[in-house]
Scaffold this active site. Sequence first.
Site, PDB file in Angstrom:
ATOM      1  N   GLU A 369       0.895  -1.372   0.018  1.00  0.00           N
ATOM      2  CA  GLU A 369       0.081   0.087  -0.125  1.00  0.00           C
ATOM      3  C   GLU A 369       1.064   1.361   0.180  1.00  0.00           C
ATOM      4  OE1 GLU A 369      -2.861  -0.256   3.085  1.00  0.00           O
ATOM      5  OE2 GLU A 369      -3.710  -2.068   2.121  1.00  0.00           O
ATOM      6  N   GLU A 485      -5.838 -10.158  -2.554  1.00  0.00           N
ATOM      7  CA  GLU A 485      -6.671 -10.256  -1.406  1.00  0.00           C
ATOM      8  C   GLU A 485      -8.168 -10.175  -1.546  1.00  0.00           C
ATOM      9  OE1 GLU A 485      -5.317  -7.060   1.493  1.00  0.00           O
ATOM     10  OE2 GLU A 485      -3.227  -7.676   1.109  1.00  0.00           O
TER      11      GLU A 485
END
Length: 563
Positions: A369, A485
């Site tokens: 991220e 994910e």
Amino acid sequence: MRVLIIKRPIAAVIMCGILCLNTTAGRLVALSFGDIDLLNGQDWSHMAGAAVDSEGVNVRPLGRTIVNQDGSDNQVNPPINTRGPHLAFTGNIRLSATFNNASDGAVLFLYAHPPIIYDEWRAEPPTLRITTLGGSHVQAAVWDGTSDMPVETRTFSAPLTDDPFELTIERHGSWIALALNGRSLGNIRAHRTFSEGTLWFGMDALQHSWTLRALRASRLSLGRLALLGTPPLTVPHDDPSALRSLATKRDAPLTIGAAVAVHPLLTDESYRQLAVGQFSMWTPENDFKPQFVHPQPDVYDFTEGDSIVEAARAHSIAVHGHALVFGEANPRWMQQTPPSERRQVMVDHIRTVVDHYNGRVSEWDVVNEPLSDDPADYQNGNYGLRRHLWFEALGEAYIALAFRTAHEADPQAKLYLNEYGIEHEGQRWSALLALITRLQQANVPIDGVGFQTHVHSADDHVDPAVLRGHIQQLAALGVSSRISELDVHGEDQSLQASEYAQVAAACIAEPTCTSYSTWGITDRYGSTTQSHTYPLALGNDLMWDESDTPKAAYRAVQSELEP
Ligand code: XIL
């Protein structure tokens, strides 16, 4: 003759009057039916922070504290021996524990069941925590399974001068009686600690290492007391219709993955069956994150991650490591490192973790991220990078440095950058593509990009054509992709199924898509469970529901994988 020093409730005293004897004045001696040794011959070597030696179980301070997403401290996270002995019982029981070098900051936990550990929260089960304090006190705290905090705490004056000393914990109905070297300390309400009929053990060291020399259990009333060990890590898996089996029948190799958590993997048979039977790749959901493996500057503990890796290898399941460099899940000390020292901290962390798993973990999320949520970071020539502790100290250069360091530590490992929201068009995707292009131009060893693909709200939707287009653009740069994910809101299970299926179809259709991985397996342990809720407010985003029944999404993914 004194029987048992329990002042309340009377019923317990009467019952104990039948069952308890005393031999020496002031000593508590109960007739027990069977005596179980919980230490010798049991597995304590796989508890984080613990080392077994000839004296017993040595417990060292890990100082593990869970941090909130904003970096502030949350609950402490002391280790639990989920791979070791636990008890099943009915009625009243006694536990006696012999402590060595433990007069200050030795902690013993009795859990009704193992806590569920999230990244920024621990769901606390009914628990009794015993702590020694300053050589002179024993504190008992009880959690009742309805709050993060103990419902009751009592501190008893206790001369902890003998070494070793023995603490006994007796359950008498709804009360717990504590004694030190046979002398009563007092009582505390049990609340629900013993109400599930099972007990798991955990330990911690707050000041310095100490040793548990003995741990025994016996019955104080008629009833059952059984020692349960951990079932073997290996479970059979040969279902030809399981996702992992279907995927191997395909021409292009594609792993089917899931995020897994160590405690359910070791203690929940049904979860383990799914994890092993359905998947060919595991991503440790939280157990590799810095706050768990590197809780203090000089303290690494890989015990829990190692159990995941060991179980994976026993079933030929690949491990995707998550995550080396992240703005979240960093222990407090790491966050507080002065900017001038962060480069060294980051490099040391990557080296140590990748080196530890060299040859056993085939891929890494090296940077997790990196993109900002703040639109301002995408303007005025900024590249859209998140302003977290690593960026603040090193600027964009932290990314290249992280990949180079990981590559040096394990040249065979495939190195990924993992991000959310990049399956859509927009500034996040543009910033990501530009970032990957810059890294490629600078010869940074990056193998792939993880598309998190969380689909968490009813108005969210992955357009498979856009996703495929992005995978193709990365392929043109020589970069692989993976679905890393995936989870999808599930109020409408047929909508959920089609979302799961479309993402699977997109990945299957693109030869550079290396894995289709979901963020969890069953809603019982899903990451979208609402934090700090008792009873747990579970999410509904995964392919199996909270009782492990497969949803339409599972069948939809199966049919995408069928040849
Ligand atoms: C999640 C964990 O699964 C949860 O246990 C935790 O409560 C929050 O974080 N992107 C990531 C993961 O890369 O590390 C996050 O994991 C989910 C979002």
